[in-house]
Design a protein around this motif. Structure first.
Motif, PDB file in Angstrom:
ATOM      1  N   ASP B 110      32.831 -43.671  17.328  1.00 16.67           N
ATOM      2  CA  ASP B 110      31.927 -43.737  16.177  1.00 16.67           C
ATOM      3  C   ASP B 110      31.130 -42.437  16.035  1.00 16.67           C
ATOM      4  O   ASP B 110      30.081 -42.255  16.644  1.00 16.67           O
ATOM      5  CB  ASP B 110      30.978 -44.934  16.356  1.00 16.67           C
ATOM      6  N   SER B 112      30.215 -41.626  12.993  1.00 17.79           N
ATOM      7  CA  SER B 112      29.523 -41.883  11.734  1.00 17.79           C
ATOM      8  C   SER B 112      28.010 -41.954  11.932  1.00 17.79           C
ATOM      9  O   SER B 112      27.233 -41.481  11.101  1.00 17.79           O
ATOM     10  CB  SER B 112      30.059 -43.197  11.160  1.00 17.79           C
ATOM     11  N   ARG B 113      27.574 -42.540  13.062  1.00 17.22           N
ATOM     12  CA  ARG B 113      26.135 -42.688  13.308  1.00 17.22           C
ATOM     13  C   ARG B 113      25.445 -41.328  13.316  1.00 17.22           C
ATOM     14  O   ARG B 113      24.435 -41.119  12.658  1.00 17.22           O
ATOM     15  CB  ARG B 113      25.914 -43.423  14.632  1.00 17.22           C
ATOM     16  N   LEU B 114      26.026 -40.374  14.031  1.00 21.77           N
ATOM     17  CA  LEU B 114      25.407 -39.041  14.093  1.00 21.77           C
ATOM     18  C   LEU B 114      25.499 -38.334  12.744  1.00 21.77           C
ATOM     19  O   LEU B 114      24.596 -37.584  12.363  1.00 21.77           O
ATOM     20  CB  LEU B 114      26.065 -38.191  15.185  1.00 21.77           C
ATOM     21  N   ARG B 116      25.331 -39.746   9.810  1.00 18.06           N
ATOM     22  CA  ARG B 116      24.265 -40.293   8.956  1.00 18.06           C
ATOM     23  C   ARG B 116      22.896 -39.790   9.407  1.00 18.06           C
ATOM     24  O   ARG B 116      22.034 -39.497   8.571  1.00 18.06           O
ATOM     25  CB  ARG B 116      24.273 -41.813   9.021  1.00 18.06           C
ATOM     26  N   LEU B 117      22.683 -39.707  10.727  1.00 25.71           N
ATOM     27  CA  LEU B 117      21.380 -39.238  11.210  1.00 25.71           C
ATOM     28  C   LEU B 117      21.166 -37.775  10.835  1.00 25.71           C
ATOM     29  O   LEU B 117      20.050 -37.369  10.506  1.00 25.71           O
ATOM     30  CB  LEU B 117      21.259 -39.444  12.721  1.00 25.71           C
ATOM     31  N   ALA B 118      22.236 -36.989  10.876  1.00 21.88           N
ATOM     32  CA  ALA B 118      22.131 -35.587  10.456  1.00 21.88           C
ATOM     33  C   ALA B 118      21.743 -35.515   8.989  1.00 21.88           C
ATOM     34  O   ALA B 118      20.871 -34.726   8.593  1.00 21.88           O
ATOM     35  CB  ALA B 118      23.456 -34.870  10.704  1.00 21.88           C
TER      36      ALA B 118
END
Lengths: 279, 279
Positions: B110, B112-114, B116-118
């Motif tokens: 995953d 995707s989490r990083l 989105r956080l970026a």
């Protein structure tokens, strides 16, 4: 562990991992769960060898992990020679614990064994150069290595994974005399932890961010888990005497771009040079 | 386990894993080692749910594994809905145990989490599309999953890895509503093992083939390990009522070419479609 162990100990161990109270009570608790939940990386080792038979026992645990289609496409090199450990420490960016550990293990994705067996048996092995097999080798090595970590901790030993074995893949391959189609996925420094250097359980993302029910979710609950970890991680850093930094800032600085990757932006090129296919 | 447990039990467990006598005695023995060495895959489950709190405990164990640079670039989807399990079973080539298990876990790389956080933090995350991060996600997921396997076995549950989640990656992503940059590395069927279906400890390659000292070795000792496993594996197959086949023949048939890969020869193309970079 001689004290009786119950579900209440489990709740405490789970609290220590997340630093939040909203997790369900475990159905039961046992020494294995206690050990796994209390995991931490150890970077300070006593200057002593492993007990006789320990390495072989750890590797038997590693080999007991599942392996995709029984292919067993992994190997491990155990380095004890001080000069070689020093050279590998340099290739890993000068990490002192690679020098200081009793045994430095390098976990390999190993497609070479099947390649040689195909040759001996005059069979084709045309699937080997595909990305699927590259992934299979890496996953096989990781499953084995994680069993090794649990096993060595049950023997009172400690370890730390060394991803920096991928900083200079060709030089590592040369040092270990790796044949084509073999690739060092990561290293692992193993030894008896120095009890005078305390280490803490590192907090993790709340389960809402990681455990999805039925389908992948992204919304308020996931953002809350991130924000909570960010604060808890800052506390952890402070307790450990490390730079006070939130989790988000730390991880984003690691993925900001190729310049932050310690040479690993050229992994693909290195794999080509090592004869590992990515078709 | 209520009986006292000693190094002699360890020697017996190691013999059961290799079916050969030439391994050193473990320095000590404990319940965790006993559990790990006795691992086997379970494909027959009782028709019952997991105990309350078991799934969360297993995931807490998974999250306690090391994660590269603390990135935590993995997630897991827990599927209990019968219709969804049935559809995923079909995507995995019709595997009945995916339908029958209490919970089907799909372990995800995953990134995707990083991503989105970026985006939220207005930072760049230009390292994400590199092969290095693809590998990091897969290894993180594998380390977590293997901790889950040990944890669930300590609770009396059983599991089997499902590599066939890679047979149709886009369809799996659609079923689980995966965002771009998330990829199902493998599945895992989990449940209470049916005690009326006996399973055996599968023999593995002798340590000479897998554990190398100082540098990678290939010679007589490694060929002997292969030949011995080939014979022991044939015995195992016979005992289990499975087709009597040696290990070499079995594994070589699995890697003979793209036609034997159940669609996974196109993994690279599938990853591109899922927005997973391999730069």
């Amino acid at each position: 562990m001689n004290k009786p162990i119950g579900a209440r100990d489990g709740a405490a161990a789970i609290y220590a991992r997340y630093r939040r109270e909203d997790l369900p009570m475990p159905p039961e608790w046992n020494e294995t769960l206690e050990l796994i939940l209390a995991h931490r990386s150890y970077r300070n080792f006593l200057p002593q060898k492993l007990p006789s038979g320990a390495l072989e026992t750890i590797i038997a645990a590693a080999q007991s992990a599942s392996t995709s289609s029984n292919l067993q496409v992994w190997s491990v090199v155990a380095v004890e020679d001080q000069e070689r450990k020093n050279r590998l420490a340099e290739l890993a960016g000068g990490q002192q614990h690679v020098r200081d550990c009793a045994v430095f293990l390098i976990w390999l994705s190993d497609l070479s064994r099947l390649e040689r067996l195909a040759e001996i048996n005059k069979r084709e092995a045309l699937a080997l150069p595909y990305l699927e097999l590259f992934l299979t080798g890496a996953v096989d090595a990781a499953l084995a290595a994680q069993n090794a970590v649990v096993a060595l901790e049950s023997l009172g030993l400690g370890s730390v994974y060394i991803g920096a074995m991928r900083n200079h893949p060709e030089e590592v391959a040369k040092e270990l005399n790796l044949p084509p189609n073999v690739f060092a996925v990561f290293g692992m420094a193993v030894g008896a932890p120095d009890p005078t250097v305390p280490t803490g359980v590192k907090p993790r993302l709340g389960q809402a961010a990681v455990l999805h029910r039925e389908q992948y979710q992204w919304g308020e609950a996931q953002l809350e888990a991130v924000a909570t970890l960010d604060a808890k991680f800052r506390d952890f850093q402070k307790e450990q005497g490390l730079p006070e930094q939130g989790w988000v800032r730390q991880v984003l600085s690691r993925v900001r771009g190729p310049d932050a990757m310690s040479g690993r932006a050229r992994l693909r090129e290195a794999l080509e040079a090592l004869g590992v296919g990515l078709k």
